[in-house]
Write an enzyme that holds these catalytic residues in place. Structure first.
Site, PDB file in Angstrom:
ATOM      1  CB  ILE A  37      -3.870  -1.547  -4.254  1.00  8.58           C
ATOM      2  CG1 ILE A  37      -3.412  -2.567  -3.202  1.00  8.58           C
ATOM      3  CG2 ILE A  37      -3.447  -1.973  -5.650  1.00  8.58           C
ATOM      4  CD1 ILE A  37      -4.015  -3.949  -3.363  1.00  8.58           C
ATOM      5  CG  HIS A  78      -1.731  -1.266   1.316  1.00 12.43           C
ATOM      6  ND1 HIS A  78      -2.667  -1.629   0.377  1.00 12.43           N
ATOM      7  CD2 HIS A  78      -1.708  -2.271   2.234  1.00 12.43           C
ATOM      8  CE1 HIS A  78      -3.202  -2.797   0.725  1.00 12.43           C
ATOM      9  NE2 HIS A  78      -2.631  -3.208   1.838  1.00 12.43           N
ATOM     10  N   GLY A  95      -7.991  -2.775   1.601  1.00 10.68           N
ATOM     11  CA  GLY A  95      -9.392  -3.165   1.540  1.00 10.68           C
ATOM     12  C   GLY A  95     -10.178  -2.677   2.739  1.00 10.68           C
TER      13      GLY A  95
END
Length: 284
Positions: free
Chosen positions: A207, A192, A210
C-alpha cells in the site's frame, strides 16, 4: 501495565539535531509525484534547485524521516509495534521552511487518550533553527489493544463538509513505483514495498504510505486553491481513514472557506473508498 500515562507525559523531551538541503526536498517532492510534466514551470518549483520552494508537508520527513516514531519508546510506553497505526497528522507552520537548513528537534509525548479497546498517543515534535521556531508537528498514533488504562477519552475532531458541491475536484494518479520512491525519504516499512510482507499484513499488495497521500493532497491544494504559493499555508491536519494502492487515483474534493480549505480524499478505482478525512488546510 503497558502504558503509564503519568510517566510518559512527565518524561524529558528528546532533543536531536536535524538537517536538510535541496536534494532532500527534491526527492520528497518527486516521491509525491511532482515533475509531471517535467518542463512545466509550476512543477519546476518542486524539482529544479534554482527555482525550488518547499511544500510544508516536508516537515514530516525532514532530517530524521520517521524518527517521530521513536517517541513510542518513551518511558511509560511498552507496546507491540504490530498494533500501531498512524491515525492522524497535523502540522503548524511558524514560517516558510528554507531550502537548506539545520535545526533542533524537540520530541515528546504531548497527550495520551484512552479509547477503551485502544490508546491514542500524540507525539509532538517542535523544530526551531537559529532564527526561531519553524514548525510544530503532531502525529496521532492509534495503538490497538492498549486502552483501559484509565485516561481521558480525548477530543473527537470531526469536520463537517458543506452540503454544497465542492468548489474544486482534482484527481492525482499514483504511479506504480511511487511508494518505492517515496520510502527513500525515510519510511522503510516493508509494507509499502514487499508483496510478501503486505500479504502477512492482510493486503494483496503493498500500500501507499499515508503520509505520501497527505503530501500529494497538500500539493494539489497549494497548486489549485492557493495559487501555487506554499508560503500561504499556516496549518494542515488530517485523519487517515483508509488505504490506497500504487496504480490507483486519488480524488481530492475541496471546499474553500475564508482562511481555510476543507478537503475530502478518496480512491477513485474502489468506488471512492475514503483515504483522508477531517482534512483542513488553514492559509493566509
Amino acid at each position: 501495565m503497558p502504558i503509564d500515562a503519568a510517566k510518559a507525559l512527565a518524561a524529558e523531551p528528546r532533543l536531536g539535531e536535524i538537517g536538510w538541503d535541496h536534494k532532500d526536498i527534491q526527492l520528497y517532492h518527486l516521491g509525491l509525484g511532482a515533475g509531471r510534466p517535467a518542463t512545466d514551470p509550476d512543477e519546476l518549483r518542486y524539482t529544479l534547485e534554482s527555482k525550488l520552494h518547499v511544500l510544508p508537508s516536508f516537515a514530516t520527513v525532514a532530517g530524521a524521516g520517521m524518527a517521530m516514531m521513536g517517541g513510542l519508546a518513551a518511558p511509560g510506553i511498552e507496546i507491540n509495534l504490530a498494533n500501531v497505526l498512524h491515525g492522524g497528522q497535523s502540522i503548524e507552520l511558524h514560517r516558510p521552511i528554507p531550502v537548506k537548513g539545520s535545526a533542533t528537534s524537540t520530541a515528546r509525548v504531548a497527550a495520551l487518550y484512552d479509547k477503551g479497546k485502544a490508546a491514542v498517543v500524540v507525539l509532538r515534535t517542535e523544530v526551531a533553527d537559529a532564527d526561531g521556531p519553524l514548525w510544530t508537528s503532531d502525529a496521532q498514533i492509534f495503538v490497538r489493544g492498549e486502552g483501559g488504562f484509565g485516561g481521558e477519552r480525548g477530543p473527537s475532531v470531526k469536520e463537517e463538509l458543506p452540503e454544497r458541491a465542492p468548489d474544486r475536484v482534482e484527481e492525482r494518479h499514483i504511479r506504480e513505483e511511487q511508494a518505492l520512491l517515496y520510502r527513500l525519504s525515510g519510511d522503510w516499512n516493508p509494507l509499502h514495498a514487499d508483496p510478501e510482507f503486505a500479504k502477512l499484513a492482510g493486503f494483496d499488495r503493498p500500500i501507499l504510505h499515508g503520509l505520501c497521500s497527505y503530501g500529494m493532497t497538500l500539493k494539489a491544494v497549494v497548486d489549485t486553491a492557493l495559487d501555487g504559493d506554499v508560503s500561504r499555508v499556516r496549518a494542515y491536519r488530517t485523519r487517515f481513514a483508509g488505504i490506497v494502492f500504487p496504480g490507483e487515483t486519488l480524488r481530492i474534493r475541496m471546499w474553500q472557506e475564508p482562511g481555510r480549505v476543507l478537503v475530502s480524499v478518496s480512491a477513485v478505482e474502489r468506488d471512492d473508498a475514503p483515504v483522508l478525512a477531517d482534512t483542513v488546510v488553514e492559509h493566509a
